[in-house]
Design a protein around this motif. Structure first.
Motif, PDB file in Angstrom:
ATOM      1  N   ASP A 222      39.042  41.764  37.736  1.00 44.89           N
ATOM      2  CA  ASP A 222      38.347  42.529  38.766  1.00 44.89           C
ATOM      3  C   ASP A 222      36.913  42.037  38.982  1.00 44.89           C
ATOM      4  OD1 ASP A 222      40.155  45.023  39.474  1.00 44.89           O
ATOM      5  OD2 ASP A 222      40.278  44.717  37.306  1.00 44.89           O
ATOM      6  N   HIS A 224      33.260  43.083  40.353  1.00 45.26           N
ATOM      7  CA  HIS A 224      32.527  44.340  40.471  1.00 45.26           C
ATOM      8  C   HIS A 224      31.345  44.181  41.419  1.00 45.26           C
ATOM      9  CE1 HIS A 224      34.794  46.277  37.287  1.00 45.26           C
ATOM     10  NE2 HIS A 224      34.541  45.264  36.470  1.00 45.26           N
ATOM     11  N   THR A 381      44.923  44.514  39.651  1.00 46.40           N
ATOM     12  CA  THR A 381      43.601  43.959  39.908  1.00 46.40           C
ATOM     13  C   THR A 381      43.210  44.236  41.348  1.00 46.40           C
ATOM     14  OG1 THR A 381      44.073  42.178  38.350  1.00 46.40           O
ATOM     15  CG2 THR A 381      42.191  41.860  39.814  1.00 46.40           C
ATOM     16  N   GLY A 382      41.959  44.639  41.553  1.00 52.06           N
ATOM     17  CA  GLY A 382      41.471  44.866  42.905  1.00 52.06           C
ATOM     18  C   GLY A 382      40.928  43.571  43.486  1.00 52.06           C
ATOM     19  N   ASN A 383      39.624  43.520  43.703  1.00 43.02           N
ATOM     20  CA  ASN A 383      39.010  42.270  44.138  1.00 43.02           C
ATOM     21  C   ASN A 383      39.089  41.259  42.994  1.00 43.02           C
ATOM     22  OD1 ASN A 383      38.245  43.502  46.604  1.00 43.02           O
ATOM     23  ND2 ASN A 383      36.384  44.311  45.652  1.00 43.02           N
TER      24      ASN A 383
END
Length: 958
Positions: A222, A224, A381-383
């Motif tokens: 990820d 942040h 997982t995001g970005n």
């Protein structure tokens, strides 16, 4: 014709490692008034410490046999394609850097650049490293490397505590920081008294938090947004520490632009193999306000005596050898060679090349993300930049992966995959098959990255986090992109340095011995270099065998019962040794035993290490002969008996003498409930002759980059494993990710076995020499040191000697009487030696106003005699000043070193000739080493602190 058994004995590595021939040894022994090496030992070592048996180690064998045998061991390692991540990535080492830096003794045998005038090449590349880190992280100042990412995080924690206004005691670690980093941070925090709290990166900050550690990209991939986190911690008067990835910073808004106060990480993926955990150059960059407390070395820009731009190690007053128990860190060795490799990687690829690599890695990760989404795989997982974590059947996926020679990261039903620059489209296709069990897309067609999916991808970097600022804009990163240009740049820098390829480096306490080519060869074998430190154990059996044998050999050599290979520097070894002592006392309900007795002569890392363990340093006096004052030791031990934790000593002493009463010293400490830590820095005077564990000590660290032939690399890598007696063995460092014992003691380094990929060097060193060769190497080290002391003692008083006026493996020359009589200083002598083609001895340590010389066993008699002639010639030059023939300020010693610029100057207004300046003896006419710059102005450099690359026009003529 000679018999076969005699012919076989001639293929002997010992005779190649040891400099003086048998005939030369006899000549040198005669000069000392003894008839044999054994007689020399008997007249030098106290009888009470001598070891009369034979070491139980491998060998001796020939170089060819040793390499063949180790190759067979290495073949037991299985080199899978690694997608484990966790801060370790596959990388391509550019061949021009591999051959001309990593495999080049002109780079790897150089010493730490304390003598700046003959270190300008590696200083420039380290400055490039700092500039690279500053540019990519968006920070105004960087150091020139630390040991690994995990210990860099621990250093950042203590740096933040010293700098912030918050009075709190909580260190908040985001729960997606790499687990090995959290492990080391917890170990370090315990004895500083910090409370380590964990939670989401964007979670609420606990009351009393003085700093937050956030990883971006996180361990699960990820990215942040750091700005809101920075605002929250700054409002609480704390600091934001960010662990980041330099390659990601090529595409993602750098931490420095998002409010970070300290940025740390590893430069490993910039052209340095994974190596089963190291060595790799970590970095620490910070705000300008923090720079004078920043740990590690900093390369600064100054000028020389002619006004030319010159580099030096800046702000050395921060270092532990000056500040001792008040030091900000015990860091001594860094990772200079690996930092140089990473910087050279950035120079070679340049900003466009780095961006291209980053974009390729991100694009392939985005293609994988797109396919997984279409296949219905749950990606958590995001970005992201290069790592995806998803849920799946880990048993089935692991079986398919290992069948194809692929390693992923598994945590329950969470599976992570991290891509790197070695990944090709075909590898992504293999990953798809491993994860989904098929090579088909959602239309039932065979998945093809290049033909079908090259434009089908998910961008993991949101527009708000895309990098817009330039980086690597300095000309050095935009010039050397062809192999010819890079080769010549590397050679230009190499030529500005002094290393063991040029001559003897007679540094006391540092043991600059031969780093044999045969010992170095396995470092770049893929079986050792391309393994991830957390690869499954069944894939690392070759490493396991080698490390087990090395541990056993080191235990036997030292007389200890167990060895930990985890500490990746001598200072880390000190820390780990004291840590085991503290844990031992606590296990017995005696955690109050925190007083640490340290002789006044100790190396500065000793009190610094003790302070880091929360110990109270009590200094023990030394007597007129430089030995521990037994009366003062008894008094201090009695005074602190109830709370005595440890004594730290170096043996032979820091003064280069075998102290007669060392066993009694150990008995005094044990009688008062303490433990004895014996610093192994001088082990080169003991191997095969004495064993620390039999003398009475409980724990020692070993500098493998000294006694056991790992090269210094211009200031690192180093290795500092520890040996312990049986009662301390249960308290050796363990490791959260890959346990190495049943101990509850936390990790002290990021990887379970420290810098594992350089351990084959020490393994081969021991095996090539064997028991008799190891012993003889020590004997000849004593012979060479005593020969120099004998030859120079009439001109320069030897400050300390032991029995029969002998020294151990090094001797201290007292320059103070000459300084008082002539005004010539130890620094003048050190700089003048450069004109004679030598690196200076250790200057003003352990006694101010002295030079400490250690010739090592590897130097041939001709080189020893050349050094002796140089020193005696310098003594005659000092005498000219004493006799009033020259003023000190007009002497060649005060103007040294002399450069080609001096000789080419149109005017020569010196009181001595150009010939005297540059060719003081006939030896310089046969071969001349030219310092790159004149004497560097240290005061100017500190008053005008600059740690970034200067404009190229300032380098004209260098």
């Amino acid at each position: 014709m000679r018999p076969l058994n005699e012919l076989l004995q001639t293929d002997d590595f010992t005779s190649r490692h040891i400099g003086p021939t048998e005939a030369e040894q006899a000549e040198m022994l005669a000069a000392l008034g003894v008839s044999s090496l054994d007689e020399l030992v008997e007249s030098t070592l106290p009888e009470s410490i001598r070891f009369g048996g034979e070491l139980q180690v491998g060998g001796p064998v020939t170089e060819a046999q040793a390499l063949a045998d180790l190759k067979a061991v290495a073949a037991k390692n299985k080199v899978f394609r690694s997608y484990i991540g966790m801060g370790y990535s596959g990388t391509h080492v550019p061949p021009v850097i591999l051959r001309n830096m990593l495999e080049n003794p002109g780079w790897y045998t150089a010493y730490t650049p304390y003598q700046a005038e003959i270190s300008q090449g590696r200083l420039e590349m380290l400055l490039n490293f700092q500039q690279m880190v500053m540019d990519l992280t968006g920070m105004p100042v960087s150091n020139a490397s630390l040991l690994d990412e995990a210990t860099a995080a621990a250093e950042a924690m203590t740096l933040a505590r010293r700098q912030v206004k918050s009075k709190g005691n909580v260190f908040y670690v985001a729960d997606d920081v790499h687990p090995q980093t959290l492990d080391v941070v917890r170990t370090r925090a315990e004895y500083f008294g910090y409370e380590v709290a964990t939670g989401p990166a964007n979670g609420d900050i606990p009351e009393g938090t003085f700093a937050i550690l956030v990883q971006t990209p996180g361990t699960y991939g990820d990215l942040h947004d750091l700005s809101p986190i920075a605002e929250r911690i700054h409002a609480a008067q704390g600091a934001l520490i960010v662990a980041t990835d330099l390659l990601a910073c090529a595409l993602v808004t750098p931490p420095g632009e998002q409010g970070a106060d300290i940025v740390i990480g590893s430069a490993q993926r910039f052209g340095v193999p994974m190596g089963f955990g190291g060595p790799h150059a970590a970095f620490l960059a910070c705000r300008s306000e923090y720079q004078r407390s920043m740990p590690g070395r900093v390369i600064g820009v100054s000028k020389d005596a002619r006004g030319k731009t010159a580099l030096r190690m800046a702000m050395q007053t921060r270092e532990q050898h000056i500040r001792r128990e008040k030091a900000t860190s015990n860091i001594c060795t860094a990772q200079a060679l690996l930092a140089n490799m990473a910087a050279a990687y950035a120079v070679y690829h340049g900003p466009e090349g780095i961006r291209t690599i980053a974009e390729r890695v991100h694009r392939l990760t985005g293609i994988l993300a797109r396919f997984l989404a279409e296949a219905g795989v749950e990606v958590v997982t995001g970005n992201f930049f290069d790592t995806l974590t998803f849920k799946g059947d880990s048993v089935a996926i692991r079986a398919r992966a290992e069948a194809k020679g692929i390693n992923l990261r598994y945590e329950g039903d969470l599976i992570s995959v991290s891509l790197d620059e070695t990944v090709a489209p075909a590898d992504v296709e293999d990953l798809i098959e491993v994860i989904t069990g098929t090579r088909q897309n959602d239309q039932g067609q065979e998945f093809k990255v290049l033909s079908e999916y090259q434009h089908k991808f998910i961008s993991g970097i949101p527009e708000a986090l895309e990098r817009t600022s330039p980086y690597l804009t300095h000309p050095v990163f935009n010039t050397h992109h062809s192999e010819s240009a890079m080769l010549r740049y590397l050679k230009t820098l190499e030529n500005r340095d002094y290393s063991l390829v040029h001559g003897m480096i007679p540094l006391g306490s540092c043991t600059m011995k031969l780093n044999a080519t045969a010992e170095m060869i396995p470092v770049t074998w893929p079986e050792f270099g391309n393994l991830h430190p957390f690869a499954p154990a069944d894939q690392t059996q070759g490493y396991a065998q080698m490390l087990t044998e090395l541990e056993a050999w080191l235990a036997d050599i030292t007389g200890y019962d167990a060895v930990s290979l985890q500490p990746n520097s001598g200072a880390q070894g000190e820390y780990a040794g004291l840590l085991t002592i503290r844990k031992y006392h606590e296990s017995r309900g005696e955690g109050h035993r925190t007083v640490c007795l340290i002789p006044a002569s100790a190396h500065g890392t000793n009190p610094a290490s003790a302070a880091m363990l929360g110990m109270q340093v009590v200094v023990v006096k030394t007597d007129a002969n430089g030995n521990i004052d037994l009366d003062d030791l008894r008094a201090k031990a009695e005074q602190h008996s109830a709370n005595l934790g440890a004594l730290m000593i170096t043996y032979p002493s820091t003064h280069g003498v075998y102290e007669e009463h060392v066993t009694e010293v150990c008995e005094i400490i044990h009688a008062h409930g303490g433990q004895v830590y014996l610093d192994g820095a001088n082990m080169n005077a003991m191997v095969g002759l004495a064993k620390p564990g039999l003398i009475g000590s409980d724990v020692s660290h070993l500098n493998l980059h000294k006694t056991f032939a790992i090269p210094h690399g211009g200031g690192g890598p180093g290795m500092g494993p520890i040996g312990v007696k049986a009662h301390l063995a249960p308290f050796l460092p363990n490791h959260e990710v890959r346990p190495v014992s049943e101990s509850h003691t936390g990790a002290v380094s990021a990887a379970p076995f420290g810098s594992a990929s350089i351990l084959p060097i020490s393994y081969l060193y021991i095996r090539l020499l064997g028991p008799a060769g190891l012993k003889k190497a020590t004997q000849v080290a004593l012979l060479n040191a005593n020969y120099i002391a004998k030859k120079l003692g009439g001109a320069f008083p030897v400050l300390y000697t032991g029995r029969h006026e002998r020294v151990a493996h090094e001797c201290i020359l007292d320059i103070r009487p000459l300084k008082q009589a002539s005004g010539i200083t130890e620094e003048d002598i050190a700089k003048r030696l450069m004109d004679y083609g030598f690196h200076a001895p250790t200057m003003s340590f352990p006694v101010p106003g002295t030079l400490m010389i250690e010739p090592t066993e590897s130097e041939p008699k001709a080189e020893l005699d050349r050094f002796i002639d140089a020193m005696l010639n310098i003594r005659r030059e000092i005498q000219e000043v004493q006799d009033g023939l020259l003023k000190a300020e007009d002497s060649p010693l005060r103007h040294a070193p002399h450069t080609q610029d001096d000789l080419m100057a149109d005017e020569w207004n010196r009181a001595y000739s150009r010939e005297t300046a540059a060719f003081p003896t006939r030896a310089q006419r046969a071969w001349k080493y030219w310092p790159a710059v004149n004497r560097v102005d240290n005061v100017y450099g500190d008053r005008n602190f600059v740690c970034s690359c200067p404009p190229m026009e300032e380098w004209v003529g260098v």
